[in-house]
Design a protein around this motif. Structure first.
Motif, PDB file in Angstrom:
ATOM      1  N   GLU A  56       4.415  -2.936  -5.065  1.00  0.00           N
ATOM      2  CA  GLU A  56       3.002  -3.268  -4.911  1.00  0.00           C
ATOM      3  C   GLU A  56       2.177  -2.087  -4.440  1.00  0.00           C
ATOM      4  OE1 GLU A  56       4.235  -6.772  -6.152  1.00  0.00           O
ATOM      5  OE2 GLU A  56       2.143  -6.208  -5.862  1.00  0.00           O
ATOM      6  N   GLU A  57       2.824  -0.951  -4.203  1.00  0.00           N
ATOM      7  CA  GLU A  57       2.108   0.174  -3.598  1.00  0.00           C
ATOM      8  C   GLU A  57       0.982   0.672  -4.460  1.00  0.00           C
ATOM      9  OE1 GLU A  57       5.574   2.349  -0.981  1.00  0.00           O
ATOM     10  OE2 GLU A  57       5.198   2.967  -3.030  1.00  0.00           O
ATOM     11  N   ILE A  87      -0.934   2.076   0.214  1.00  0.00           N
ATOM     12  CA  ILE A  87      -1.137   0.708   0.679  1.00  0.00           C
ATOM     13  C   ILE A  87       0.085  -0.084   0.298  1.00  0.00           C
ATOM     14  CG2 ILE A  87      -2.570  -1.343   0.418  1.00  0.00           C
ATOM     15  CD1 ILE A  87      -4.830   0.483  -0.464  1.00  0.00           C
ATOM     16  N   GLY A  88       0.679  -0.766   1.283  1.00  0.00           N
ATOM     17  CA  GLY A  88       1.767  -1.682   0.976  1.00  0.00           C
ATOM     18  C   GLY A  88       3.114  -1.010   0.838  1.00  0.00           C
ATOM     19  N   ARG A  89       4.029  -1.714   0.243  1.00  0.00           N
ATOM     20  CA  ARG A  89       5.404  -1.251   0.139  1.00  0.00           C
ATOM     21  C   ARG A  89       5.979  -1.643  -1.210  1.00  0.00           C
ATOM     22  NH1 ARG A  89       7.949  -4.349   4.028  1.00  0.00           N
ATOM     23  NH2 ARG A  89       8.981  -5.765   2.606  1.00  0.00           N
TER      24      ARG A  89
END
Lengths: 185, 544, 447
Positions: free
Chosen positions: B184-185, B179-181
């Motif tokens: 923040e993953e 989730i995300g990049r």
């Protein structure tokens, strides 16, 4: 074979809940499918599909994610993984009629871009990432829009506005609101 | 043979093997630390913990040229005259950097984390990490997410992506995603598409830290109290190699044991989590005679008494469970045929559930849910030329042709219904060895409690003709005797029952088991490799 | 003699982006000649001989990159045009695609011929919608005119070109990140080996080239190798590994100057010349303090270093990562370098793709330190910590998969090295009671 395909098969009636119409209508599906002939894998049509859906429906909801997964023979997690990486697609609320992307990278920051972002936040009473209550404006910060020769710059949907000032922003907001009224939406 | 120089030592690489730096270093006895690489998964090269210095040696001049940049050992296929350096200051600094980076946002909640004691983050920190914390971030959270079959403590995750790759490449469901990049993953699933598949438990083994956790094992036991024993899963005819981990004779956890010929690094959830029958309070725990507890508890007396009963019963038959080990089946058949040379030897009912399930990574779960049908059939075929089916035995029971029947069962689940059980009413003598109560018990002359697989010594032959030998992981409950012990005593065997001696014996007697002579290695032995049997014997084994 | 722009020759013409205007100016003659007279191998040799180096930032010799393709591959071979220009300060590809898309397209078609590619994808970042429309129109015009499609101009070279729209992520400009993005995945750059020329898009041989590089290809075909090599800076005589810096370059100039814009000059003009002569000097009558040399990634130079030539070697000599995109952003004497550093760290932390530990955690750590400094809780030793991060993350020491980390590291390194005094003063001023502290501080609220 793989479990997600079974899930996907159930979703072929294509509803977020039984009885509801699918999120992607026939025309949108056909547009997505038109991309398939360009690539040897179905997955490569994913990003174009996401763009099409967001443009048309102003968001890519979880239901749309499931339908896209089905269409492209992917698991929902594969679609969501790509979608979430870009931080570009709205999932749980709709993009406003106008998306204002205010550049905050070096050249624009050096020429007052951050102040303009703050100004817009105050004027629209929202934070970056949010949409005004009337659904007209979504405010986002952007990283280098490549408009450094016209810094500070704002990308509004498909149009780049350069050399922005507070006054120009006021004018811009007014004209966008008028455009929306004229279009009657 | 290519030669690689690792930390100034020359290592010869076996011809034809394509090894990366980590595998080559292992040949030299050097363990290069790593998180994201796994021999069963594609190479990611993202954790950067395995960075080493790479260079070449000119074979003609001996001149050494080192590359200025560090390289990940996991993605460096070693070639002739390659130099790897794992113990330089540069490498040490890189490892310390990666450790420090991983600990920046890590909650360091070891006191409440299951993985403590077998956690790579801990181990590498102590060996390679910085002595002091310099970060000014002190995140603490025990935030957890339910992913379906497993729990994710998201903030402990170091984003090695082993679990994501496993779900894509080995189990094939592709349920896990990022989730995300960037920073923040985290790992996640899509709502409504949880990680629920038969191989999901493997991601917990794969996780180098305590991010992915078994629901079954959560907070149950500290790993340093667990003793592990090499064993074999008896859930199906594949017979994956496993570790049974126990503490004070109680099983807490089952883990896969690496077997390059069989299950590689994986086991399915049925094998992993389904050991509830081991400590099930419903288990038969005491011998009974005609419904009353059997007061003779010592083995010798019991053996003599049952022997007498058998001799007096007339025509005998044995139902040999496919859960029995080869040695136990052998001893049972020998025992029964020793008393009645014409005794009927039948294979116990073979439980089959559904169909074989195969997974993209090559893993298979067999529909046949017992570990030793092949082995038992081969043993029976040796004594009786052909293993009779359970139905054939029932027919002979119905026709009154049998006087005494020995039923060795040991099934995990219900295996016989009241109607079938009632057909045994007419028997003069019925001995039932089983795990759980069943309708057959009321008809039994003798009820003998059976051990579970983890309590036996012996060997099994799986559907691929691979024989694996095990030693028991836990002691059976107090009054439960293994079949092996009992049969050995009933045959008048000297001393304690020793499965490996019986195995050696039968490996000489029965051609099918010839490859087991001299001992069975850790990963088992392929019996097909040394079949001296004539065609007749081979074809008589059912289901080949 | 003043330099006559060739890359920007068309942009002031009315409707410069149409085929009609482009052909009137001699467009596609080069393509015709190539298809008629030259083999793909000839073109590769020509480009190699020219010394053309990629203009996207990595400066890799283009002909050498093309020669990495396997010789007798059955195909398909893919070609990707990297129009994902996202480097802060960089906008020259945008100018080219908006005003002269056919130049880029002709260069692309010639390059596809040279590399025997059968399909080309033009990956245009989302933020360039006008470029997208104009490139698409140009592609459509080419199909209609027979410059694309089957058997182009009667040869047995066929090529299909598709546009691909990005979604706002910097790392998609990294060649394998771009490839992953086209494949529909998260744009995590790939480990190398294998290299894209061997195993790239859809695991087939792939070449990725920048927009400006392709425009140069077209110019080399039209004007010749000798012309190209007459511009720029020849290799250093005692450095056999230096391929030189030949040809014209587009220099974007922005920030605190009077005339921000896109200017064309031979490689090798100095920063000072770009700023003074082309850019009209620093705005508002001020003096310059610093400039980034080739987009944010390359790091900063101080005003004293403004005589550094803008070629592929000179910026390294003043501690920069390289020429990068050759786009200069000028910061005047009133601009606090702490803000520059903060802006840079914030950018890279936001854009880090997150797969490699050092970059994912290091960029975030650097940002957190900067936030703490700006919140008045900085320590002098934080500069050493930042410097250490700046020296250890990146493909240069080998600790990451791609060069984003280097881009994050170089601004940190150069700013601290060249403006340490200013940064220390800021820390002392804003945290007078705590700047000497060396132990880690308790967390700020919200951690």
């Amino acid at each position: 074979m793989s479990q997600f395909k079974e899930h996907a098969a159930d979703e072929r009636s294509l509803a977020s809940h039984p009885g509801a119409a699918p999120v992607l209508d026939g025309a949108l599906r056909r547009e997505i499918e038109a991309y398939l002939s360009r690539y040897p894998t179905k997955r490569a049509a994913l990003l174009p599909a996401l763009h099409l859906v967001q443009e048309r429906l102003r968001q890519v909801s979880p239901a749309a994610v499931r339908e896209i997964a089905c269409l492209l023979d992917l698991s929902p997690a594969q679609v969501q993984d790509t979608l979430g990486f870009y931080g570009f697609f709205k999932q749980h609320e709709r993009l406003g009629r106008f998306c204002l992307r205010v550049c905050r990278s070096l050249s624009c920051a050096a020429r007052g871009g951050e102040d303009l972002l703050e100004y817009l936040c105050r004027k629209l009473d929202i934070r970056p990432g949010q949409t005004t209550a009337d659904g007209l404006f979504t405010l986002e910060f952007a990283e280098c829009l490549g408009a450094c020769d016209m810094a500070p710059a704002i990308l509004v949907n498909d149009t780049l506005h350069g050399n922005m000032t507070k006054e120009k922003i006021d004018d811009l907001l007014k004209s966008l609101a008028a455009e929306k009224d004229a279009a009657g939406t | 043979m290519p030669t690689v120089i690792i930390d100034r030592r020359e290592i010869r690489i076996p011809e034809g093997r394509r090894l990366n730096g980590i595998e080559a270093a292992r040949l030299a006895g050097i363990e290069i630390p790593h998180y994201c690489w796994h021999p069963g998964l594609s190479v990611a090269g993202t954790c950067r913990m395995c960075l080493v210095e790479v260079g070449t040696r000119d074979p003609a001049t001996g001149k050494i040229t080192m590359q200025p940049k560090l390289q990940p050992a996991c993605n460096t296929l070693v070639t002739d005259n390659m130099i790897l350096v794992t113990d330089s200051e540069k490498v040490a600094q890189a490892r310390a950097m990666v450790e420090e980076d991983l600990l920046l946002r890590h909650p360091v909640d070891c006191p409440i984390c299951d993985k403590a004691g077998e956690c790579l983050l801990q181990d590498y920190h102590y060996r390679f990490g910085r002595p002091e914390r310099r970060a000014d971030i002190f995140p603490f959270s025990s935030r957890r997410k339910d992913l379906g079959d497993v729990i994710l403590f998201a903030d402990r995750c170091i984003l090695c992506t082993r679990c994501v790759r496993f779900a894509a490449e080995i189990s094939g469901g592709k349920e896990l995603m990022l989730i995300g990049r960037g920073t923040e993953e985290e790992i996640g699933i899509v709502d409504g598409y949880p990680l629920c598949n038969k191989l999901s438990g493997n991601v917990v083994d794969l996780c180098p830290v305590g991010a992915l956790v078994d629901k079954d094992f959560l907070y149950k036991q500290r790993v340093w109290f667990l003793r592990r024993h090499a064993n074999v899963c008896t859930g199906c005819a594949v017979g994956c190699s496993i570790w049974i981990e126990e503490h004070q004779e109680r099983i807490y956890r089952i883990k896969p044991r690496e077997n390059p010929f069989l299950n590689k690094w994986w086991i399915c959830n049925d094998g992993r989590y389904d050991y509830s029958h081991v400590h099930d309070p419903r288990r038969l725990l005491r011998a009974e005679k005609s419904g009353a507890p059997l007061l003779t508890v010592d083995l010798q007396s019991l053996a003599e008494e049952i022997n007498r009963s058998l001799r007096a019963a007339g025509r005998l038959a044995a139902v040999v469970s496919p859960h029995l080990t080869v040695e136990e089946a052998y001893l049972l058949c020998k025992l029964i045929r020793g008393i009645d040379s014409d005794a009927l030897l039948a294979l116990g009912p073979v439980p089959v559930i559904g169909e074989d399930e195969s997974f993209p990574g090559g893993f298979l779960i067999a529909a046949e849910k017992c570990p030793n049908r092949r082995g038992v059939e081969a043993v029976i075929a040796y004594f009786a030329h052909r293993a009779a089916s359970f139905d054939e035995l029932l027919t002979e029971v119905d026709q009154g042709l049998l006087g005494g029947v020995w039923v060795s069962a040991g099934y995990k689940h219900e295996w016989i219904g009241p109607a079938t059980a009632s057909r045994f009413d007419r028997l003069k003598l019925l001995v039932v060895q089983d795990l759980f109560p069943s309708p057959l018990l009321e008809r039994a002359t003798y009820v003998l409690p059976a051990p579970v697989y983890a309590e036996r010594d012996g060997s099994y032959v799986n559907r691929y003709d691979r024989m694996q030998a095990v030693h028991r992981a836990i002691r059976p409950p107090k009054n439960v005797r293994t079949e092996g012990e009992l049969f050995w005593a009933m045959l008048g065997g000297e001393g304690r029952y020793d499965a490996s001696r019986v195995r050696e014996q039968l490996a000489y007697e029965i051609p099918y088991f010839a490859a087991a002579r001299g001992g069975v290695p850790e990963s088992g032995v392929d019996l097909k490799s040394n079949l001296l049997a004539d065609e007749g014997d081979v074809s008589s084994r059912g289901g080949c | 003699m003043p330099y006559e722009p060739v890359l920007l020759a068309n942009i002031s013409k009315k409707e410069s982006y149409t085929l009609r205007v482009y052909e009137a100016g001699g467009g596609y003659r080069g393509l015709r000649r190539v298809l008629k007279e030259l083999s793909p191998r000839d073109v590769v040799e020509m480009i190699t001989a020219s010394g053309l180096r990629g203009r996207g930032g990595a400066a890799f010799p283009t002909g050498v990159k093309w020669s990495f393709l396997p010789k007798d591959h059955p195909g398909p071979i893919y070609f990707c045009v990297n129009a994902d220009e996202s480097e802060p300060g960089t906008f020259v590809n945008r100018i080219q695609m908006e005003f002269d898309p056919h130049q880029v397209l002709e260069g692309a078609i010639i390059s596809c011929y040279a590399t025997r590619a059968s399909k080309a994808f033009i990956y245009i970042r989302y933020e360039y919608p006008l470029c997208y429309r104009r490139m698409q129109a140009a592609v459509n015009e080419c199909y209609a005119a027979g410059y694309l499609g089957k058997n182009i101009l009667g040869s047995n070279f066929s090529l299909d070109v598709y546009l691909y729209r990005g979604a706002g992520v910097y790392i998609c400009g990294e060649e394998t990140g771009l490839i992953e993005s086209i494949e529909g995945r998260r744009a995590w750059p790939r480990i190398k080996p294998p290299f894209p020329a061997v195993e790239g898009l859809f695991r087939k041989p792939t070449i990725v080239n920048n927009v400006e590089t392709l425009a140069c290809v077209k110019q080399i075909v039209d004007r010749g190798v000798a012309w190209f090599r007459s511009l720029g800076v020849p290799p250093e005589p005692n450095n056999p590994r230096d391929p030189g810096s030949f040809g014209p370059k587009l220099f974007g100039l922005s920030g605190h100057v009077n005339r921000p814009g896109c200017y064309e000059a031979p490689l090798g003009i100095t920063v000072r010349r770009l700023v003074e002569h082309y850019g009209g000097g620093v705005w508002q009558g001020r003096k310059a303090k610093a400039a980034v040399v080739g987009g944010l990634s390359t790091g900063v130079i101080s005003e004293a270093e403004f005589d550094t030539p803008l070629d592929f070697s000179a910026p390294q000599r003043v501690g920069c990562l390289g020429l990068g995109t050759g786009c200069v952003v000028v910061l005047d004497e009133t601009f606090p370098m702490i803000d520059f550093l903060y802006n840079s760290c914030r950018f890279f932390a936001h854009e880090s793709c997150g797969q490699c530990t050092p970059c994912r955690e290091g960029t975030r750590w650097a940002l957190r330190i900067l936030e703490r400094i700006k919140a008045g809780r900085g320590r002098l030793c934080d500069l050493d910590l930042l410097m250490e991060i700046g020296l250890t993350i990146g493909i240069t020491p080998g600790t990451t998969i791609c060069g984003l980390a280097d881009g994050a590291a170089w601004p940190i390194q150069t700013t601290i090295r060249k403006f340490r005094g200013e940064l220390e003063e800021y820390i002392k001023k804003t945290n007078p009671h705590g700047y000497r502290e060396t132990k880690p501080l308790p967390a700020m609220t919200g951690d």
